[in-house]
Each structure stands twice: as C-alpha cells, then as structure tokens.
Scaffold this motif. Structure first.
Motif, PDB file in Angstrom:
ATOM      1  N   PRO A  74      -2.841  -5.690   3.114  1.00 41.96           N
ATOM      2  CA  PRO A  74      -3.310  -6.737   2.246  1.00 41.96           C
ATOM      3  C   PRO A  74      -4.699  -6.829   2.345  1.00 41.96           C
ATOM      4  O   PRO A  74      -5.229  -7.260   1.223  1.00 41.96           O
ATOM      5  N   ARG A  75      -5.498  -6.602   3.416  1.00 41.10           N
ATOM      6  CA  ARG A  75      -6.717  -6.930   3.716  1.00 41.10           C
ATOM      7  C   ARG A  75      -7.439  -5.621   2.673  1.00 41.10           C
ATOM      8  O   ARG A  75      -8.825  -6.214   2.334  1.00 41.10           O
ATOM      9  N   LEU A  76      -7.011  -4.651   2.487  1.00 43.43           N
ATOM     10  CA  LEU A  76      -7.617  -3.747   1.506  1.00 43.43           C
ATOM     11  C   LEU A  76      -7.125  -3.911  -0.021  1.00 43.43           C
ATOM     12  O   LEU A  76      -7.530  -2.969  -0.743  1.00 43.43           O
ATOM     13  N   GLY A  77      -6.351  -4.708  -0.224  1.00 40.14           N
ATOM     14  CA  GLY A  77      -5.698  -4.767  -1.650  1.00 40.14           C
ATOM     15  C   GLY A  77      -4.504  -3.518  -2.014  1.00 40.14           C
ATOM     16  O   GLY A  77      -4.608  -3.394  -3.323  1.00 40.14           O
ATOM     17  N   ILE A  78      -4.141  -3.031  -1.009  1.00 37.83           N
ATOM     18  CA  ILE A  78      -3.143  -2.039  -1.313  1.00 37.83           C
ATOM     19  C   ILE A  78      -1.725  -2.656  -1.153  1.00 37.83           C
ATOM     20  O   ILE A  78      -1.361  -3.169   0.134  1.00 37.83           O
ATOM     21  N   ARG A 335      -1.787   9.510   4.951  1.00 39.94           N
ATOM     22  CA  ARG A 335      -2.379  10.193   3.848  1.00 39.94           C
ATOM     23  C   ARG A 335      -1.238  10.311   2.534  1.00 39.94           C
ATOM     24  O   ARG A 335      -1.437   9.955   1.318  1.00 39.94           O
ATOM     25  N   ARG A 336      -0.062  10.757   2.910  1.00 43.42           N
ATOM     26  CA  ARG A 336       1.048  10.983   1.886  1.00 43.42           C
ATOM     27  C   ARG A 336       1.485   9.700   1.422  1.00 43.42           C
ATOM     28  O   ARG A 336       1.694   9.657   0.236  1.00 43.42           O
ATOM     29  N   ILE A 337       1.431   8.557   2.314  1.00 35.24           N
ATOM     30  CA  ILE A 337       2.119   7.075   1.748  1.00 35.24           C
ATOM     31  C   ILE A 337       0.826   6.480   0.686  1.00 35.24           C
ATOM     32  O   ILE A 337       1.273   6.187  -0.425  1.00 35.24           O
ATOM     33  N   LEU A 338      -0.443   6.856   1.186  1.00 39.77           N
ATOM     34  CA  LEU A 338      -1.458   6.198   0.224  1.00 39.77           C
ATOM     35  C   LEU A 338      -1.509   7.079  -0.973  1.00 39.77           C
ATOM     36  O   LEU A 338      -1.663   6.413  -1.988  1.00 39.77           O
ATOM     37  N   ARG A 339      -1.353   8.362  -0.911  1.00 43.59           N
ATOM     38  CA  ARG A 339      -0.974   9.195  -2.113  1.00 43.59           C
ATOM     39  C   ARG A 339      -0.055   8.693  -3.064  1.00 43.59           C
ATOM     40  O   ARG A 339      -0.455   8.307  -4.318  1.00 43.59           O
ATOM     41  N   LEU A 340       1.218   8.220  -2.506  1.00 48.63           N
ATOM     42  CA  LEU A 340       2.170   7.901  -3.453  1.00 48.63           C
ATOM     43  C   LEU A 340       1.812   6.610  -3.876  1.00 48.63           C
ATOM     44  O   LEU A 340       2.016   6.133  -4.980  1.00 48.63           O
ATOM     45  N   SER A 341       0.979   5.651  -3.359  1.00 48.25           N
ATOM     46  CA  SER A 341       0.552   4.363  -3.589  1.00 48.25           C
ATOM     47  C   SER A 341      -0.471   4.703  -4.855  1.00 48.25           C
ATOM     48  O   SER A 341      -0.420   3.641  -5.905  1.00 48.25           O
ATOM     49  N   PHE A 342      -1.381   5.420  -4.655  1.00 46.35           N
ATOM     50  CA  PHE A 342      -2.548   5.565  -5.696  1.00 46.35           C
ATOM     51  C   PHE A 342      -1.475   6.289  -7.123  1.00 46.35           C
ATOM     52  O   PHE A 342      -2.293   6.083  -8.282  1.00 46.35           O
TER      53      PHE A 342
END
Length: 746
Positions: A74-78, A335-342
C-alpha cells in the motif's frame, strides 16, 4: 552605497539560486518513479520497486492475507493480488477468513462448460473464446489470478477430477490450453495452470508419492504444462498436492527448479494449492513463490494472526533475522510477484472486463454445442423429427438437476442454469408434447459451500414405483430422451474423492435396459466428465455424451437433439468396455495406497494401451459422429524423405457427402513401426476442425518436424528421432483411419 549594492546583489543571487533549485526540485518530484512508469521495461520497474520495499513488505507479499488474496504494498501503491477459482466460471465471494459465502448479490457468474467439453470441441478457436470470456469475467470482478485451467492427464476413468481436465492425450491438451491461456491473459488476468504435476487421483492426493519413469513423465504428463509455459506464456503455475521423488510438488526441487525454471525458462509465479505447503526450508529453496491456504480456515492454532504463521511468513522472517538464510531467494520470489502485478493490476491499459453478459451466454452455448459428442446413432433416431414425434418423453434426474453447484473448488453460483428438460421444452414449444418422469432418485441435496440450488429433489416413493412410472411414460411416447449419468457428488465427478466404479450409479443401467424394451426410439444422454460403462450399448440406438455444459446446458443439448446444430464433438479420452481395459487398472496401479503409487503402464495411457493390447474400446479416442457424412481422399506428402532439420507437409481432401452442413475433425497420427524402444502403435500429432457445406470439399494440411517423430531418451535426457521409415495416418478417430502414407527420416 557600495555595501548596499553588494548585499542586494548577493540577495538577488541567493533568490535566483533558490528559484532554480526550487524548479529543479519540483521537476524531480513530478517525475514518475520508475516502478510506476508504464513506459519503462517491466524488468526495470520490478527492480525499482524491489529496492524500495522493506524486508517485512517482501515477506508479506509471498503469502496469503485472506482465503483468496495476498498483500501488495500500500505504501508504494502496489495493489493486493486476488485469486479466484475456477476453470469453468468465477467463484462467488467468500468471507475473508472462512469458506462461508460473503452474501453478495452481484457475484452470480456465467457458468461455462467443463474443460472436458472444451477439449471435446477439438477447436482452438473455441479455446480462445473460452479463455477470453472467462478472463473478462475475472477482470470485471477485479481478480488478477485465475486458478485454472487444469491439464492433468486422464489416466483412469475413476479420477474424480477428470471433468476439470482436457483428456488423455498430451498433444490435444497442449493445443487446447495455449489459446485458452492467451484468451484469459489478454484481459490482464494471469492464467494459473494446474496442477503441476502428476495429480491423477483425488482420494489420497495429499499423501501419495508418485513413482514414474522420466520417459513417461516427459512424453505424457509434462507436454501440456510445457506448451502452457513456452507457447501460451502462462504467467502462473499451481503446484499439486501429491509428492514426487519424496517431495511435495508445491515445493519440489526437480519439478519447479530443474524442469520448470531451468529447462523451460518459466519467468512467472508458482502458486501453492490451498494447503499444499508443508515445509519452510523446502518452500524457500525449491521454487515456490506464493503460499495459500495453509491451515485453511485462516484462524487455526488459536492465533489471531494465523497468516503470519504460514511457512513463508514469520518462520521465514525468523530464519533471515537469525542469519540462517539469506534474502536472495526472497528477492527472486518478490521479483516474480512484482512482474505479475505489472502485467495485471498495475497495467493501466488493462481492460475493464464484463460479467454474466448475453455475449458470454452465447459463448458458453457455442462451446457446449461444439463439444457435445454423438456416440451412436443407429437408424438415424437423431435428430428428432418434430414433424413425426408428437410426444417426447424426457426421463432421468439429470434432466432437471442443477450441475453448476458442487464438485469441489469449481462449484459455481451461476446467474442461471437451463436444465435439459427446460431446454427441450423451450425449443420444441407447441410442436410436440414434452412429458417428464423421474425414473430414478440419486442425489437430492442442493447445497455446496453455502451455494444453494433452491431445488427440492426429494422423492420418497419406492424405487419400483418411480421406475414403473417412467416406463409407462416411455411406452406412450414417440421418442424417449433419457438424461442420466453422473453428478458432482462425492465419489462421482468431484474434487477430493475418486469414483468407486465404472458403472452408472442409482441403478440406471437397469432403468435404461427396461426403457429400451418398451420404446425402440431411445436416446441416452450421458451427463458426465468421465467415461462410464454401458452394458446396454447394443440395445440403445442413440447415445449422446453431454458433459457438464454450464449455464446454457439445456439450450445447447436441445439444439443438438433436434438438429438445429450438427454435432461435431470428438472424445478427448477413451471409453473402455470394462475397467481392466484401462492400463492403470489392468496392472492394479490405481490409485495405489495412501503413500505410494507407481505408474506401471508407463507411456501406454488411454488409446496407447488399448492399441498395444488389441483391446477394442467401447468408444475410441477421437470418436464422434455427425448428421452428415464425410469422404476422405488419399493423403499425400510433399516429399518422400526428410532430414532432422526439415519439415514435411501432409495433405488430404475431405468432402461433405451428406445433405447438411457439418464440421469434421481431421486427425493426424504418426507411427514409428521399427524403433529401438517400445513405442505406441501411433500418436496424435495434428488435428484440424473444418466446416463443410453439402458437396463442399477442402484440403487439410499438416506440417510436422522431427519433434513429432521423437521419443524421450531418459539416459540422454533429450528427445531422439531415430532415422528410418515412419507412417502418417489420417482419420476421423484413433480407431477409424481413412488413409496413410509412408516417409523416411534420413
């Protein structure tokens, strides 16, 4: 005066510098951080977001925070990640910590046909339509991970979860799963392909260790997953419950690290099945990224923050803080989860989706119609001639029982479900009198996980009276349509338990036999996701495989029965005459005990086993009839021999020789008659569904390379195509080869 000038000059310079610095600072603040910039490559965005995260934020991201979600930052808006069952429709909302229904009034989805029906279409366009439609529904409900499709191989007709999969053949499953994935993911929703791997029985799925040789693993059980990764570009994979090589598959070194990531280059997220994680150390190092469902009610062990006690939560954090493990593996997971989010929630171009629309209803109906299989039609009982059949008797519990509720995690709260009886009545209208009789009483319950059908199917009359009523109704009718088969109760087509027998339940075999005696115009519609025994097969003139067809079940089935739509489905698995005609059962290798199972039949699954042992099936893999007829010409090859780097193209003319429009699935099989290793008699290596008007002819072409000729050499850990003579066989099923030709691999 000079001093005043100097001071004024200094003040001016300071002001000027302040203005410049202020402008620069404002510009710096207005620049979008890399991780929020859609114009940046995803890899750069991932690295930028990762370096901004705290250790606790990273740990939080890799495990659940509720039944179906995991936290973002939430702090980063993800945003959070929200998963949803299932492969056939979007699951209704449940409470945060419980399986109980959340009580929403706007989460009734469109129910699509089960994946066995999709596979029975043998139609890649239908798979794309299915994925697209389902992805739109998931997106509308703001889910970014769809827990499906399932591609585990149909090894035994007793596996309770076969209805969620795509049949017995690895090539067919591979070709259907790829467009499904692409259709889902074009909506900014990740397809999470499951269950990786070797989840081929339900009853002992949490404890059984599967023993299978590498050749069988690579030739039969892995190809659909590989296609999902390398051709479909799947963004997520779900591990299975069972063990392989002594490790649970949700954190399995060989499957997840060696094969999935190193061999296939998978860049996506590995998600655990709910409750599939058993060890923190293995979960850290053996390829798992996201942990869900541990202590599945979310509140166990008397702790108020149950999710913090997951294997990848506080126990992992404690290992890092104590210096026992580093953060390399954690960063890779994040990294893999962030990739999924993007790719999903952080994609500003992500479409909005749509939910339970008329468009989706039409898609569900089209897929259902395309997958229904006409198994037998002696004497052309079908299609029903409404100019002659003035009374149609519909008999059987499955003609009225809702099938979208139940069966496990794929159970749905559908916006509506048209029963076979209602579908037939609506289509026939005033053209004929439709009468109904129960015939048998099976499962009268209508509640699963808090979703209620609202049906009251209780019938306390004696079974003999219920059967006598059905026979009386059938005797007076012009045509009888019996709608029976299996349902989604335990020990039938349902998650968590396997079937106990190949036979139909509830004494249906006796009823069908008696119906055949009183009316020669009998149509048996089998509703199931599995093969069933048919001891009455020679007494019944017409048999239809109806599958679990979703919201538009009755409409689709009626359109086939009366001939509005010409049936074109083909079986995605073999129907054996008896259970021991199946390799796993012939060798007493299903389901094993609660600790071990060995796949003794090896590569000889389904039609491969039947052909090896010259066993005539009840209905063959790829079988399916039509209301028209097709004529095959002679297959030709564009060359007589090829090298390992060449491709070869086969061509065959197919003509509609009947009187109505129809679709035919033209199937290519490859045979290696002389090999240094034991090989199947033939293997599916191509298919094409074509539409033909009466008298119309089309040329169908198949192009293959050495991969279609290869077997997996376990000693070399590589695919091998041996030089020599091969056969290309073209036909309308594995048991109905129309034409063949030979060629040589130099």
């Amino acid at each position: 005066m000079r001093l005043a000038y100097i001071n004024a000059s200094r003040i001016f310079k300071v002001l000027a510098l302040t203005i410049v610095l202020g402008i620069s600072a404002a510009r710096a603040q207005s620049q979008t951080p890399v991780y929020l910039d859609d114009n940046q490559p995803i890899k750069n965005r991932v690295e930028d977001a990762l370096k901004r995260m705290t250790l606790k934020e990273k740990i939080a991201m890799i495990h659940a925070q509720s039944k179906f979600s995991s936290p973002g930052v939430p702090r980063l808006g993800i945003p959070d990640n929200w998963t949803t069952d299932g492969p056939h429709g979007i699951r209704p909302e449940v409470l945060w910590d419980e399986w109980s229904q959340a009580g929403w009034t706007n989460d009734s989805c469109m129910a699509f046909p089960a994946l066995t029906c999709l596979a029975a279409t043998w139609h890649k366009d239908m798979a794309m339509l299915y994925g697209k439609s389902l992805g739109e529904e998931a997106r509308y409900r703001n889910k970014n991970i769809l827990l499906g499709p399932g591609v585990n191989i149909y090894r035994s007709p007793l596996n309770g979860r076969n209805f969620e999969y795509m049949g017995e053949d690895p090539y067919l499953s591979s070709q259907i799963v790829v467009p499904y994935i692409k259709g889902v993911q074009q909506n900014g929703v990740a397809a999470c392909v499951k269950h990786f791997a070797l989840n081929n029985s339900e009853g002992n799925r949490n404890t059984v260790n599967v023993n299978v040789d590498d050749r069988t693993l690579y030739e039969i059980y892995l190809p659909a997953f590989k296609a999902a990764v390398q051709e479909g570009g799947a963004w997520a994979i779900m591990g299975s419950y069972n063990l392989y090589k002594g490790q649970h598959c949700c954190h399995n070194e060989y499957l997840l690290n060696n094969i999935l990531r190193k061999e296939w280059g998978f860049e996506g997220v590995v998600v655990s099945d709910w409750g599939g994680v058993h060890d923190t150390h293995q979960a850290i190092f053996n390829g798992l990224d996201m942990e869900f469902g541990t202590w599945t009610n979310g509140l166990s062990k008397g702790k108020s923050k149950a999710y913090d006690n997951y294997y990848l939560a506080d126990p992992y954090l404690a290992l890092i803080n104590s210096g026992q493990v580093g953060t390399k593996e954690l960063d890779e997971k994040v990294r893999r989860i962030l990739r999924l989010s993007f790719l999903t929630t952080m994609n500003k171009k992500r479409p909005f989706g749509s939910f339970a629309t008329e468009e989706h209803a039409l898609a569900a109906r089209k897929i259902a119609e395309d997958g229904i299989v006409l198994l037998k039609n002696k004497g052309n009982v079908l299609p029903i001639n409404l100019n002659k059949a003035k009374t149609i008797a519909v008999i059987g519990e499955n003609a009225v029982k809702m099938m979208t509720v139940g069966g496990g995690s794929s159970s749905l709260k559908a916006r509506y479900e048209i029963s076979p009886l209602d579908g037939i009545k609506a289509r026939v209208g005033t053209q004929a009198n439709v009468v109904y009789a129960r015939g048998y009483v099976g499962d009268t319950t209508g509640n699963y996980n808090g979703v209620e059908t609202g049906q009251n199917l209780v019938d306390k009359r004696p079974a003999s009276q219920i059967m006598a009523e059905a026979l009386d109704v059938a005797r007076k009718a012009d045509v009888v349509v019996f709608v029976g088969g299996l349902n989604k109760s335990d020990n039938q087509d349902a998650e968590g338990a396997d079937r106990q027998s190949l036979s139909l339940p509830y004494n249906q075999d006796k009823l069908i036999t008696e119906l055949a005696k009183v009316n020669k115009n009998l149509v048996v519609v089998n509703i199931s996701g599995n093969a069933v025994a048919m001891p009455w097969v020679n007494q019944v003139p017409a048999i239809v495989q109806g599958w679990f067809l979703g919201s538009e079940a009755g409409t689709a089935l009626a359109s086939i029965l009366v001939g509005d739509v010409n049936p074109s489905g083909k079986l995605p698995f073999t129907f054996p005459v008896k259970l021991t005609d199946n390799g796993a059962h012939a060798l007493n290798a299903f389901p094993g005990n609660d600790k071990e199972v060995t796949y003794k039949e090896g590569i000889f699954v389904g039609y491969r086993w039947a052909e090896k042992h010259n066993i005539k099936p009840l209905f063959a893999f790829g079988h399916g009839l039509s209301y028209t007829t097709f004529q095959y010409g002679k297959v030709t090859a564009d060359k007589k021999s090829i090298t390992a780097s060449d491709k070869i193209t086969f061509s065959v003319n197919v003509k509609n020789t009947g009187s109505r429009d129809g679709e035919e699935v033209v199937q290519l099989y490859i045979s290696d008659p002389k090999s240094s290793v034991q090989r199947p008699v033939k293997e599916l290596k191509g298919f094409e569904k074509i539409s033909l008007k009466p008298g119309e002819q089309k040329t169908v072409t198949f192009t293959v390379d050495k991969s279609a000729l290869s077997f997996f050499d376990a000693a070399k850990h590589d695919w091998v195509a041996e030089p020599g003579s091969f056969e290309a066989l073209v036909g309308s099923s594995s048991a109905d080869i129309k034409t063949k030709t030979t060629f040589v691999l130099n």
